[in-house]
Design an enzyme around this catalytic site. Structure first.
Site, short mmCIF file in Angstrom:
data_model
loop_
_atom_site.label_atom_id
_atom_site.label_comp_id
_atom_site.label_asym_id
_atom_site.label_seq_id
_atom_site.Cartn_x
_atom_site.Cartn_y
_atom_site.Cartn_z
N ASP A 1 -3.24 4.44 -2.39
CA ASP A 1 -4.37 4.89 -1.58
C ASP A 1 -4.82 6.29 -2.00
O ASP A 1 -4.00 7.15 -2.29
CB ASP A 1 -3.93 4.89 -0.11
N HIS B 1 -10.40 -4.35 2.31
CA HIS B 1 -10.39 -4.01 3.73
C HIS B 1 -11.37 -2.91 4.10
O HIS B 1 -11.64 -2.70 5.29
CB HIS B 1 -8.97 -3.58 4.13
N ASP B 2 -11.89 -2.21 3.10
CA ASP B 2 -12.83 -1.11 3.34
C ASP B 2 -14.28 -1.48 3.04
O ASP B 2 -15.15 -0.62 3.08
CB ASP B 2 -12.46 0.10 2.46
N ASP C 1 0.85 -1.19 0.00
CA ASP C 1 0.00 0.00 0.00
C ASP C 1 0.88 1.24 0.00
O ASP C 1 1.87 1.30 0.74
CB ASP C 1 -0.89 0.00 1.25
N GLU D 1 -6.68 3.85 -5.99
CA GLU D 1 -8.01 3.93 -5.39
C GLU D 1 -8.63 5.23 -5.87
O GLU D 1 -8.13 6.31 -5.56
CB GLU D 1 -7.87 3.91 -3.87
#
Length: 568
Positions: free
Chosen positions: A208, A341-342, A102, A265
């Site tokens: 991210d 994960h979100d 990430d 993202e």
């Protein structure tokens, strides 16, 4: 088909996302760690995975589970050391798997040395490394510079008493936004957050909040979309700003030296033209992005301001079609994903987690995903058909700041009204990020084999009937189906990875049907998104390649059954 058919490892690869805190605990402290990940690499490889993606493992105060980074060049001690990360990189490569990390560079932790120096005084050499603004005064009352709402509730601005200014934080107050307008900041990011790890051999990044770096200099108020709130959704003000392409081109020049993969993202970007600015190959910015149209299905204006299953199948189909048609006739690339994960678990959101349907639902959603074009992403536990935690769990079990902030906001706004709080709890049980973060279910032993001591977060109650050990021995399990499915995807990679997607019967609220076509090859996929049998005859002159049901019926599709046919 795509204009550019250049074959790349990151196009045909299957990515497996790991959330370190919840994957595997090797030293019995209740927290997952890097040695735990290394111990299960053979399991990951056995699924058919080519690329491992590690969520933030950097040193952090863990206010937002590692997305508040205090040192890009260090590892969060409970997870391990930099040496452990070097071992993980080596062990992935030894198994012919790539590894990506990430990249979190819209903001840092307020404990990062850069921010500590920035907030020391207005004359600090690093003052301009973050976004500071003076207060504005309304009738003599101090107010933040604008009405932007943080992604985690409240104002996106935090008052700093020492220097008498506000700093911007699009997420938690402990996550101040970096000032990408400052060239020194960008160079420091490239060196510390990127090249430090690229030199160690990682193969790329999931980037991210990739479209938030350029916010402009004016930063005007957001439109009022929530009249009852002082702070307003501002995603269209701080995403896709004027210098985004310039910043990403600069970042790409660094990445290109290492032939590194990037997946960004990309929220609040709802047009094909907007997405293509980031992923068109000729733009040389990002290889691909996560569009959020699919996982946003069923969410409210604030994602939790909704009721469970507040969506119809045609909406989900249209969202998927948007991600798929992006590559038709272009030089772009796309992604296929339902979990991360979100996001809450896909079976609980898009199908049925009832005991009688959960296995069928897991297989049906897997079949859909694996026949979509683009790079395929699987989140830990998705290959087992893991589901959301039950409604009976108390709010004490919810660890995510997003969940607790929302529940507190509803409590404050409603004066503790039981009906309002029950609605909030139902929405959280359906959509909260916590459901993706419960510990991985390895076996039926205490704590699901994740750890021998009490984990940092409660294990989902169903671990005795849903775990890796049991599914590895069951040919009819969701895990066994994923393995077969990924072999099929590789065998027919032209068709399923690169093929043109065409949506059929878009208005049908029960069945999702589409074709995939690559030159002379064509496949037909049909999926039953209901708990009832549905009529669905097989196409003429076709061969059934794979189906989810143990005993398929020629004349109808069983509840949550999916099939893929190869057409003559």
């Amino acid at each position: 088909m795509t204009i550019t058919e250049e074959r790349k490892w990151w196009k045909e690869g299957v990515v497996y996302q790991i959330y370190p805190a919840s994957f595997k605990d090797s030293n019995d402290d209740g927290i997952g760690d890097i040695p735990g990940i290394i111990s299960e690499l053979d399991y990951i490889r056995s699924i058919g995975v080519d690329i491992v993606w590690i969520c933030p493992m950097y040193d952090s105060p863990q206010v937002d589970m590692g997305y508040d980074i205090s040192d890009y060049e260090a590892v969060y001690p409970p997870y391990g050391t930099v040496s452990d990360m070097e071992s993980l990189i080596h062990e992935c490569h030894k198994r012919d798997m790539h590894i990506i990390l990430d990249l979190v560079v819209n903001h840092t932790s307020d404990q990062h040395k850069w921010f500590k120096e920035s907030r020391m005084s207005k004359e600090s050499p690093k003052r301009d490394w973050y976004i500071w603004r003076p207060a504005k005064y309304v009738n003599g009352v101090r107010k933040p510079p604008n009405n932007w709402r943080s992604n985690f509730e409240g104002s996106a601005w935090q008052w700093d008493e020492a220097t008498q200014e506000y700093y911007l934080h699009l997420f938690c107050p402990e996550q101040p936004d970096l000032n990408w307008e400052n060239e020194e900041v960008r160079k420091a990011i490239y060196d510390s957050a990127m090249e430090f790890w690229l030199r160690k051999g990682i193969d790329g990044f999931r980037v991210d909040t990739v479209n938030m770096y350029s916010k402009g200099l004016i930063m005007p108020d957001a439109p009022v979309t929530d009249p009852d709130a002082e702070w307003q959704f501002a995603g269209y003000q701080y995403c896709n700003g004027p210098r985004m392409q310039e910043f990403l081109s600069e970042m790409n020049a660094v990445l290109a030296k290492y032939d590194a993969m990037t997946v960004g993202e990309c929220p609040n970007t709802h047009t094909a033209e907007g997405v293509l600015k980031y992923v068109s190959a000729k733009q040389k910015q990002l290889n691909m992005v996560f569009q959020f149209d699919v996982v946003d299905v069923g969410m409210g204006p604030h994602k939790f301001q909704t009721t469970p299953f507040a969506w119809k199948l045609p909406t989900l189909k249209a969202a998927i079609a948007g991600t798929q048609t992006l590559i038709k006739g272009t030089d772009a690339w796309t992604t296929a994903f339902l979990e991360n994960h979100d996001q809450a678990r896909s079976i609980s959101r898009f199908a049925s987690d009832a005991p009688e349907h959960r296995v069928a639902s897991g297989k049906m959603l897997a079949l859909m995903l694996a026949t979509l074009s683009g790079t395929l992403f699987v989140y830990q536990g998705q290959e087992l058909g893991m589901i959301n935690a039950p409604l009976e769990w108390s709010m004490d079990e919810y660890k995510d700041v997003d969940s607790s902030n929302y529940y507190k906001m509803v409590n404050d706004r409603s004066g503790g009204d039981p009906k309002s709080l029950a609605s909030a709890k139902a929405a959280l049980q359906h959509l909260a990020r916590d459901h993706a973060r419960t510990p991985m279910q390895w076996n039926s032993h205490k704590y699901a084999g994740f750890s021998s001591c009490k984990p940092w977060m409660r294990v989902n109650d169903d671990y005795t009937v849903c775990n890796a050990q049991q599914q590895q021995q069951d040919k009819g399990s969701v895990l066994s189906f994923w393995k077969k499915l990924l072999r099929l995807r590789k065998e027919y990679s032209d068709l399923f990875v690169y093929g043109d997607f065409e949506l059929l019967d878009a208005a049908n609220e029960n069945l999702f049907s589409f074709t995939k076509e690559y030159r002379a090859s064509k496949a037909f996929v049909v999926l039953n998104f209901t708990g009832q049998k549905q009529a669905g005859a097989s196409p003429e002159n076709s061969k059934l390649l794979m189906n989810t049901a143990e005993e398929p019926k020629a004349e109808s599709l069983l509840p949550y059954e999916g099939r893929v046919y190869l057409m003559a």
